[in-house]
Design a protein around this motif. Sequence first.
Motif, PDB file in Angstrom:
ATOM      1  N   PRO A 189       0.817  -1.223   0.000  1.00  0.00           N
ATOM      2  CA  PRO A 189       0.000   0.000   0.000  1.00  0.00           C
ATOM      3  C   PRO A 189       0.845   1.264   0.000  1.00  0.00           C
ATOM      4  O   PRO A 189       0.496   2.257  -0.651  1.00  0.00           O
ATOM      5  N   GLY A 190       1.973   1.244   0.722  1.00  0.00           N
ATOM      6  CA  GLY A 190       2.860   2.403   0.732  1.00  0.00           C
ATOM      7  C   GLY A 190       3.439   2.696  -0.632  1.00  0.00           C
ATOM      8  O   GLY A 190       3.585   3.859  -1.028  1.00  0.00           O
ATOM      9  N   ALA A 375      -3.651  -7.395   8.856  1.00  0.00           N
ATOM     10  CA  ALA A 375      -2.904  -6.179   9.195  1.00  0.00           C
ATOM     11  C   ALA A 375      -2.914  -5.195   8.038  1.00  0.00           C
ATOM     12  O   ALA A 375      -3.024  -3.974   8.247  1.00  0.00           O
ATOM     13  N   THR A 376      -2.815  -5.710   6.815  1.00  0.00           N
ATOM     14  CA  THR A 376      -2.848  -4.846   5.629  1.00  0.00           C
ATOM     15  C   THR A 376      -4.174  -4.121   5.516  1.00  0.00           C
ATOM     16  O   THR A 376      -4.224  -2.908   5.268  1.00  0.00           O
ATOM     17  N   LEU A 377      -5.264  -4.856   5.678  1.00  0.00           N
ATOM     18  CA  LEU A 377      -6.587  -4.247   5.553  1.00  0.00           C
ATOM     19  C   LEU A 377      -6.820  -3.191   6.630  1.00  0.00           C
ATOM     20  O   LEU A 377      -7.332  -2.104   6.346  1.00  0.00           O
ATOM     21  N   ILE A 427      -6.372   2.143  -1.841  1.00  0.00           N
ATOM     22  CA  ILE A 427      -7.405   1.117  -1.948  1.00  0.00           C
ATOM     23  C   ILE A 427      -6.972   0.022  -2.927  1.00  0.00           C
ATOM     24  O   ILE A 427      -7.086  -1.177  -2.636  1.00  0.00           O
ATOM     25  N   ILE A 428      -6.449   0.426  -4.079  1.00  0.00           N
ATOM     26  CA  ILE A 428      -6.050  -0.556  -5.102  1.00  0.00           C
ATOM     27  C   ILE A 428      -4.892  -1.420  -4.616  1.00  0.00           C
ATOM     28  O   ILE A 428      -4.952  -2.660  -4.651  1.00  0.00           O
ATOM     29  N   PHE A 429      -3.834  -0.783  -4.122  1.00  0.00           N
ATOM     30  CA  PHE A 429      -2.656  -1.528  -3.697  1.00  0.00           C
ATOM     31  C   PHE A 429      -2.921  -2.283  -2.384  1.00  0.00           C
ATOM     32  O   PHE A 429      -2.361  -3.357  -2.172  1.00  0.00           O
ATOM     33  N   GLY A 430      -3.768  -1.715  -1.520  1.00  0.00           N
ATOM     34  CA  GLY A 430      -4.135  -2.422  -0.297  1.00  0.00           C
ATOM     35  C   GLY A 430      -4.925  -3.683  -0.597  1.00  0.00           C
ATOM     36  O   GLY A 430      -4.726  -4.725   0.046  1.00  0.00           O
ATOM     37  N   TRP A 431      -5.797  -3.609  -1.573  1.00  0.00           N
ATOM     38  CA  TRP A 431      -6.580  -4.791  -1.987  1.00  0.00           C
ATOM     39  C   TRP A 431      -5.666  -5.849  -2.576  1.00  0.00           C
ATOM     40  O   TRP A 431      -5.788  -7.036  -2.260  1.00  0.00           O
ATOM     41  N   ALA A 434      -3.724  -7.543   0.225  1.00  0.00           N
ATOM     42  CA  ALA A 434      -4.558  -8.463   1.001  1.00  0.00           C
ATOM     43  C   ALA A 434      -4.788  -9.769   0.257  1.00  0.00           C
ATOM     44  O   ALA A 434      -4.967 -10.823   0.876  1.00  0.00           O
ATOM     45  N   MET A 435      -4.746  -9.710  -1.056  1.00  0.00           N
ATOM     46  CA  MET A 435      -4.984 -10.917  -1.861  1.00  0.00           C
ATOM     47  C   MET A 435      -3.739 -11.816  -1.952  1.00  0.00           C
ATOM     48  O   MET A 435      -3.853 -13.034  -2.091  1.00  0.00           O
ATOM     49  N   ILE A 436      -2.541 -11.212  -1.886  1.00  0.00           N
ATOM     50  CA  ILE A 436      -1.329 -12.015  -2.101  1.00  0.00           C
ATOM     51  C   ILE A 436      -0.584 -12.361  -0.818  1.00  0.00           C
ATOM     52  O   ILE A 436       0.293 -13.233  -0.833  1.00  0.00           O
TER      53      ILE A 436
END
Length: 437
Positions: A189-190, A375-377, A427-431, A434-436
């Motif tokens: 996300p960063g 933690a990411t979400l 939102i895009i990179f956080g999603w 969370a998926m990987i």
Amino acid sequence: MEWVVLVSVLVLTILSLLRLNVVLALIAAGIVAGVMSGLSFVDTIDLLVSGMGGQANTALSYILLGAFAIAISYTGITGFLVNFVINKLSGKRATILLVIAGIACLSQNAIPVHIAFIPILIPPLLKLFNKMRIDRRAVATALTFGLKAPYVMLPLGFGAIFHGIIVDGLAESGIELTAWDTAFAMLIPGLGMVVGLFVAIFITYRKERDPVKGSGGSGTINVEAIGEEDLTFNKKHLFTIFAIVAALVVQIITQNLILGALAGLLVMFAFLVVPYRNLDKIMADGIGLMGMIAFIMLVASGYGTVLRETGAVDALVEASAGFIGDNQAVIAFILLLVGLLVTMGIGSSFGTIPILVALYVPICVAAGFSPLAIATLIGTAGALGDAGSPASDSTLGPTSGLNADGNHNHIWDTVVPTFIHYNIPLIIFGWIAAMIL
């Protein structure tokens, strides 16, 4: 009840975009949330006012930091910085913006002064920005990047607080992670914020632009009078440096912005850097510079109290849990959108993390997310509150410096640009993260 947060934040957003004062927009949104939850107008206002004390420490620290910044500006020492930048970086707009972003990054980890540097650094540079026709929206995005990205990705300075809150909250739910684990979880996300910064500087705001005069109301400085005099270093400037160092040391030792600002002011008056007779004017100018930010933070705290105490946030998450089923991709996306709604109104990642932990963990555990993904979400949802929110100090801080001459609009020149370039990538990179993970 589940629609309360959505409608309230929508009211806040629309009124802000219509250029209604942020304080009035927050009060209106708070009244909408309270009335929709079954409270009377009077009870809603009472609840909002009772919650304003949650940011009293922050508000007072901002006012004192504003006075300290004004005192420093009276000595003329910032003129040296302006002259250096003009001589070394004149004509290099992208370089100036990256340097500003780098300085802002230091304010979160290496030299944890948060937004205190902005009213000292930025107003003296406004004349240079005007001369080079630098788009102030690019400066705002550079500043907000530096105020957010370091603590999102590194558990140092303010990042230690941010990641510590996540770790402690997860531990209470039986999930054991270290601060460096959560930092690893927030790396992707960063990186989305890094992408947003480069897009803002090199694509969106790369063209020349003149500030719109009066777009931010009345200013506190005359830009054209900055940096005209021929400066020579004197003992006042030396004592000013002592005062800055004293403020920094006291703040680091005590972890208290108020004591740091008071220490800096005390040194300046003790060594007669600024005459004691000017104290009233310095305080008045400091309130003029940072007072609005301080009051917005107070009202935002009250607004957050209304959302929490009425149960609106709990109802929104529970309703979302019943709607999204067991598809991890859908769950992650919906939770991030819910986090955006909650944190946009409250405007504080640090203040909303405990709420998000309590609400997200049961849903994420039931859906089978890994500890790092959880933690990411949580971290990403919390970070959304500090970028693109009208009530966030990560947007109010840049505005305080860029609007010192009254030519920078908080909503359209700071909030909207930072929302587009940071909240959307988060939102895009956080999603994706969370998926990987």
